[in-house]
Write a protein that holds these residues in place. Structure first.
Motif, PDB file in Angstrom:
ATOM      1  N   CYS A 126      39.357  36.266  37.950  1.00 53.42           N
ATOM      2  CA  CYS A 126      40.485  37.103  38.366  1.00 53.42           C
ATOM      3  C   CYS A 126      40.708  38.177  37.310  1.00 53.42           C
ATOM      4  CB  CYS A 126      41.764  36.285  38.522  1.00 53.42           C
ATOM      5  SG  CYS A 126      41.722  35.033  39.815  1.00 53.42           S
ATOM      6  N   PHE A 151      48.620  39.998  43.818  1.00 56.19           N
ATOM      7  CA  PHE A 151      47.177  40.070  44.054  1.00 56.19           C
ATOM      8  C   PHE A 151      46.932  40.440  45.511  1.00 56.19           C
ATOM      9  CE2 PHE A 151      47.367  37.639  40.214  1.00 56.19           C
ATOM     10  CZ  PHE A 151      46.175  37.915  39.541  1.00 56.19           C
ATOM     11  N   THR A 160      39.888  35.381  47.395  1.00 48.85           N
ATOM     12  CA  THR A 160      40.819  36.349  46.820  1.00 48.85           C
ATOM     13  C   THR A 160      42.258  35.898  47.016  1.00 48.85           C
ATOM     14  OG1 THR A 160      40.556  37.601  48.879  1.00 48.85           O
ATOM     15  CG2 THR A 160      39.354  38.397  46.945  1.00 48.85           C
ATOM     16  N   PRO A 164      44.034  32.826  43.246  1.00 44.39           N
ATOM     17  CA  PRO A 164      45.328  33.070  42.610  1.00 44.39           C
ATOM     18  C   PRO A 164      46.381  32.039  43.014  1.00 44.39           C
ATOM     19  CG  PRO A 164      44.890  34.719  44.292  1.00 44.39           C
ATOM     20  CD  PRO A 164      43.614  33.965  44.072  1.00 44.39           C
ATOM     21  N   CYS A 200      41.348  38.617  42.632  1.00 43.22           N
ATOM     22  CA  CYS A 200      40.493  37.477  42.307  1.00 43.22           C
ATOM     23  C   CYS A 200      39.218  37.593  43.134  1.00 43.22           C
ATOM     24  CB  CYS A 200      41.222  36.167  42.573  1.00 43.22           C
ATOM     25  SG  CYS A 200      42.551  35.812  41.380  1.00 43.22           S
TER      26      CYS A 200
END
Length: 339
Positions: A126, A151, A160, A164, A200
């Motif tokens: 990340c 994010f 992604t 996180p 991420c």
């Protein structure tokens, strides 16, 4: 001698049939993310050389089909795509395992895909853009931040989002994830425009090829990496997340989430694709990544490929399905948004 002669004749006959099948045809590789991201870039590099190693030398084209963290491609490949070796799909390993986590929107069984292989295996990370406006340079800084760090992601099925959220749920990190982006390229643009703070799902291969200048300028900072037993030197002093996990139980849960990136860029054919075509495609994929021109193409974008065979990819999927249900349930809880 007779056995060797017969075997050679069998292989020659099979290659002749394969050439007859693929000659003049087009193989379409469907990519579950938008143009310009890591999946798209790697797939296009691969497609450029793949046809050269298939008897009959078919044309190979890449078609982007973004949506739902690449689940649209996985569902299409399983239920709609022609099962004759002319349509392949590239989608996230996290998406491939959504049925294991009980996602009803995943209309496929990953064990039934014909896995051609994986174009890469990698360690994810990340990163934050310009310190997220809060001077964040390390994971520790993020965990202590009084600002909520945002994010960007495609959907809850993508790493992604899952990565996180693991940081949020495991370490109580002040993180929020927003959805709707078509891929990491779109997230990158949003970071630079100040719409989100970080991303991420950052593999070394994609960071080197797409973000190297931003890393060198200090605009993009990798703050955490998710390898269990190894680190990526290119990620610098990014925290090795596993070192923060206090129990073996937590590490086993993390394995369910982060070991998926062994299949960093998986390539699959629909279930029911003839075994002869699968064998041809697997052999061609292996040959492609040994092709000096393919290796040179990777060097141009600072990528050293680490491919995985179709047999290995299938084993990885089957091994995940052998995970004890309680670990799967816990991993699902640790990667989902709060309801």
């Amino acid at each position: 001698i007779l056995a060797t002669t017969l075997m050679a004749g069998t292989f020659a006959a099979r290659d002749a049939v394969a050439e007859d099948f693929y000659k003049g045809k087009t193989i379409t590789i469907l990519v579950g993310f938008g143009a310009g991201g890591g999946y798209d870039t790697t797939s296009r590099l691969f497609a450029r050389r793949f046809g050269d190693h298939i008897p009959g030398k078919p044309t190979v084209v890449v078609q982007n089909m973004p949506g739902a963290g690449s689940m649209i491609v996985a569902n299409y490949l399983f239920t709609v795509a022609p099962k004759n070796g002319t349509t392949l799909g590239v989608f996230a390993s996290s998406t491939a395992l959504e049925p294991l986590f009980g996602n009803p929107k995943a209309k496929f069984d990953p064990r039934k895909f014909e896995w051609i292989g994986s174009m890469h295996r990698d360690i994810a990370s990340c990163a934050v853009w310009n310190g997220a406006g809060a001077g964040i340079k390390t994971l520790e800084d993020l965990l202590k931040s009084k600002k909520t760090i945002v994010f960007g992601s495609t959907s809850p099925t993508a790493i992604t989002s899952q990565h996180p959220l693991f940081l949020k749920n495991m370490f109580n990190a002040p993180i929020k994830v927003i959805y709707g982006f078509k891929g990491t390229k779109a997230v990158s643009i949003a970071m630079q425009q100040g719409e989100v703070d970080g991303s991420c799902g950052m593999f070394e291969s994609s960071v080197r090829s797409a973000y190297d200048s931003h890393i060198k300028k200090g605009e993009l900072k990798i703050i955490v990496q998710f390898g269990r037993d190894k680190t990526v030197p290119y990620f610098g002093d990014a925290t090795q997340m596993y070192k923060l996990l206090k129990t073996d139980a937590d590490k086993k849960v993390a394995d369910v989430i982060f070991e998926q990136t062994q299949l960093a860029r998986p390539l699959a054919a629909p279930p029911g694709t003839p075994k002869e075509q699968v064998a041809i495609l697997r052999k061609a994929m292996t040959a492609t990544f040994k092709d000096p021109e393919m290796i040179a193409d990777g060097k141009k974008v600072q990528v050293d490929f680490d491919p995985m065979s179709g047999e290995e990819a299938a084993k990885v999927i089957n091994d995940f399905y052998a995970t004890p249900p309680e670990l799967v349930k816990k991993a699902a809880q640790m990667t989902q948004p709060a309801k």
